[in-house]
Design an enzyme around this catalytic site. Sequence first.
Site, short mmCIF file in Angstrom:
data_model
loop_
_atom_site.label_atom_id
_atom_site.label_comp_id
_atom_site.label_asym_id
_atom_site.label_seq_id
_atom_site.Cartn_x
_atom_site.Cartn_y
_atom_site.Cartn_z
N LYS A 223 0.87 -1.17 0.00
CA LYS A 223 0.00 0.00 0.00
C LYS A 223 0.90 1.22 0.00
O LYS A 223 1.68 1.44 0.93
CB LYS A 223 -0.88 -0.01 1.25
CG LYS A 223 -1.72 1.24 1.38
CD LYS A 223 -2.72 1.09 2.49
CE LYS A 223 -3.54 2.34 2.65
NZ LYS A 223 -4.49 2.20 3.75
N LYS A 276 -2.02 -1.45 -4.03
CA LYS A 276 -2.89 -0.29 -3.97
C LYS A 276 -2.08 0.98 -3.99
O LYS A 276 -1.11 1.04 -3.23
CB LYS A 276 -3.70 -0.38 -2.66
CG LYS A 276 -4.51 0.82 -2.33
CD LYS A 276 -5.28 0.56 -1.06
CE LYS A 276 -5.90 1.85 -0.63
NZ LYS A 276 -5.99 1.97 0.79
C1 PBG Z 1 -7.25 2.95 5.23
C2 PBG Z 1 -7.65 2.88 3.81
C3 PBG Z 1 -7.51 3.88 2.85
C4 PBG Z 1 -8.05 3.37 1.67
C5 PBG Z 1 -8.50 2.10 1.94
N1 PBG Z 1 -8.24 1.80 3.27
C6 PBG Z 1 -7.02 5.25 2.93
C7 PBG Z 1 -5.76 5.65 3.53
O1 PBG Z 1 -4.81 4.88 3.70
O2 PBG Z 1 -5.70 6.83 3.84
C8 PBG Z 1 -8.09 4.12 0.37
C9 PBG Z 1 -9.02 3.61 -0.63
C10 PBG Z 1 -9.35 4.58 -1.71
O3 PBG Z 1 -8.73 5.64 -1.87
O4 PBG Z 1 -10.28 4.27 -2.44
N2 PBG Z 1 -8.26 2.51 6.09
#
Ligand code: PBG
Length: 350
Positions: A223, A276
């Site tokens: 991520k 991601k």
């Molecule tokens: C954190 C989380 C995020 C997303 C999914 N789970 C955001 C972050 O890390 O700030 C992002 C998903 C998206 O942008 O569609 N709980």
Amino acid sequence: MNLFRLERVLSNQAIFSGPLKRDEMESGFPSRRLRRLRMSPMLREMICETRLSCSNLIYPLFVCPGNGIRHEVPSMPGIFNLSVDKLVEECREVLDLGIQAVILFGIPEKKDDQASEAWSEDGIVQGALLALKEKLGGQLVLVADTCLCGYMDHGHCGIIDSRGKLENDPTAELLARTAVSQARAGADIIAPSDMMDGRIGIIRRRLDENGLIDIPIMSYAAKFSSAFYGPFREAAQSKPKSGDRRTHQLDPANRREALEEARLDVEEGADILMVKPAMAYLDIIADFRKNFALPIAAYHVSGEYSMIQAAAAKGWIDGESVMMEATLGIRRAGADLILTYFAKDLARRL
Ligand code: PBG
């Protein structure tokens, strides 16, 4: 050029598919014509290498407190904050469209410095899971996003010590507690999105200790610390009050480090590996596909969705076609599963 070769070139019947010789090129008759297999829709369909189906899709949903609430997220047209009753309606529609899985994000009533509503038995996501299990039985695969940022009053992904530092190990333990309560409430898959070190291992251990041995973990393995999450943070009300997430999320510059994250997650017991965001990270998806035998997921995130919607609304691109192409590209790179806000629109087209 001997006679046989000359004849072959002139009659345009390649016997071998090897590279063309210089004299063949000069004669102006390429024997290799890839366009032959593109000449009709049926031929094109026969040689299609990548296919999309509803079973590849996971639809993200945001659940909020209250009743009768269906509030559109301003930066994400077509995406809503839903109270549990409306969430159940939405999931019925999702099922009717042929989608088999959703991932749930919660917007809690109250936030605090322990993220209580993330792991409490009557937290927002736990309530939603119970209701969905009761109303829809086992028809829909329910994925629970496991993170604390939306539940902490400071908006960070874990426990902050007195010097303002995010504490890894106590956070991982709290995540495991959250995962156990989500699985008890009916989650079919646990999806930790926090990027703490060792969290897959501790979550696996706590699930197993609680008899939840059959609950798989879909790890947000790579991520990245991305600006593409902007609209999500509006939808989930999870923007950090100060600072950023760069002490735990990956640097977008790092490809080898992403592989190392995935390797550790596999060692610790992950069942599915996620990348991601998706579109700016297709190389990472391809790397994961090449290096691991586990199913690979990719999250086509909020900012990617909103950009396409915004450009389409302006008439600058054909939104539907771009949606199809973007999703196909993510799948071609190697993703088995795609988490996407387009899931319903895609399902209507597939
Ligand atoms: C954190 C989380 C995020 C997303 C999914 N789970 C955001 C972050 O890390 O700030 C992002 C998903 C998206 O942008 O569609 N709980």
